[in-house]
Design an enzyme around this catalytic site. Sequence first.
Site, PDB file in Angstrom:
ATOM      1  N   ARG A  62       0.814  -1.220   0.000  1.00 49.91           N
ATOM      2  CA  ARG A  62       0.000   0.000   0.000  1.00 49.91           C
ATOM      3  C   ARG A  62       0.844   1.267   0.000  1.00 49.91           C
ATOM      4  NH1 ARG A  62      -2.692  -3.775   3.082  1.00 49.91           N
ATOM      5  NH2 ARG A  62      -1.676  -3.011   4.957  1.00 49.91           N
ATOM      6  N   GLU A  99       6.448 -10.254  15.677  1.00 45.39           N
ATOM      7  CA  GLU A  99       5.926 -10.797  16.938  1.00 45.39           C
ATOM      8  C   GLU A  99       6.147 -12.318  16.979  1.00 45.39           C
ATOM      9  OE1 GLU A  99       1.938  -9.555  17.392  1.00 45.39           O
ATOM     10  OE2 GLU A  99       1.701 -10.545  19.332  1.00 45.39           O
TER      11      GLU A  99
HETATM   12  P1  AMP Z   1       4.411  -1.948  11.669  1.00 42.41           P
HETATM   13  O1  AMP Z   1       5.632  -2.580  11.069  1.00 42.41           O
HETATM   14  O2  AMP Z   1       3.970  -2.594  12.936  1.00 42.41           O
HETATM   15  O3  AMP Z   1       4.569  -0.446  11.822  1.00 42.41           O
HETATM   16  O4  AMP Z   1       3.210  -2.211  10.663  1.00 42.41           O
HETATM   17  C1  AMP Z   1       3.054  -1.407   9.547  1.00 42.41           C
HETATM   18  C2  AMP Z   1       2.704  -2.211   8.332  1.00 42.41           C
HETATM   19  O5  AMP Z   1       1.658  -3.139   8.584  1.00 42.41           O
HETATM   20  C3  AMP Z   1       2.199  -1.291   7.247  1.00 42.41           C
HETATM   21  O6  AMP Z   1       2.689  -1.743   5.995  1.00 42.41           O
HETATM   22  C4  AMP Z   1       0.674  -1.375   7.343  1.00 42.41           C
HETATM   23  O7  AMP Z   1       0.103  -1.375   6.067  1.00 42.41           O
HETATM   24  C5  AMP Z   1       0.413  -2.689   8.059  1.00 42.41           C
HETATM   25  N1  AMP Z   1      -0.508  -2.544   9.217  1.00 42.41           N
HETATM   26  C6  AMP Z   1      -0.190  -2.744  10.517  1.00 42.41           C
HETATM   27  N2  AMP Z   1      -1.244  -2.560  11.325  1.00 42.41           N
HETATM   28  C7  AMP Z   1      -2.266  -2.213  10.516  1.00 42.41           C
HETATM   29  C8  AMP Z   1      -3.657  -1.865  10.752  1.00 42.41           C
HETATM   30  N3  AMP Z   1      -4.184  -1.831  11.989  1.00 42.41           N
HETATM   31  N4  AMP Z   1      -4.413  -1.541   9.682  1.00 42.41           N
HETATM   32  C9  AMP Z   1      -3.874  -1.552   8.423  1.00 42.41           C
HETATM   33  N5  AMP Z   1      -2.614  -1.887   8.157  1.00 42.41           N
HETATM   34  C10 AMP Z   1      -1.799  -2.205   9.173  1.00 42.41           C
END
Ligand code: AMP
Length: 176
Positions: A62, A99
């Site tokens: 995305r 995780e």
């Molecule tokens: P992080 O690495 O934990 O910051 O997760 C970010 C990535 O996971 C991004 O590419 C987001 O598109 C996806 N992502 C994580 N949590 C969500 C959520 N609650 N809703 C949509 N996409 C998420």
Amino acid sequence: MNLTERIIQSIRNVPDFPKPGIMFKDITPLLQDVNLSADISKALAKYWSSHGLDVIVGIESRGFIWGNSLAQELGIPFVPVRKKGKLPAETFSYKYDLEYGSAEVEIHKDGIKKGQKVLIHDDLLATGGTAVAAAELVKISGGEVAGFSFLVELGFLNGVERLRNYGAEVHALVSY
Ligand code: AMP
């Protein structure tokens, strides 16, 4: 309504996706609203236009959407970061812990030139692990991490803390 309110109103909240306890922020309805999608590109370009950027790096998948339209607006190249095994030419790769288990992301070796100022873009900042992995790929490529750009930040997960080490600006159009 201002842009932030329009984005919040258009995001579809999907509970328990992809697993129980996660409230998924679905940005696909924003893409169905042509005016909103164009206004997002323009707002991102307005925010980042004075930062002297050379390249936008977008994170699969995305992050490709407005990452590339932002690059178009600014008139600079777009470079994708993808999950391992998707990019066809020679790559640098970076492995990081999730995780449960681990993940690996890659960037083409010729994507970024030494010293280029790079903005990392994704749709959403959660824990920051994905953005950190992209930032490490930028550094391995010889680029300078000049900023982080998101549509949405889940502030309560404090991902911004993990990005602090890079000394780069972090910007999101919407914060929860
Ligand atoms: P992080 O690495 O934990 O910051 O997760 C970010 C990535 O996971 C991004 O590419 C987001 O598109 C996806 N992502 C994580 N949590 C969500 C959520 N609650 N809703 C949509 N996409 C998420």
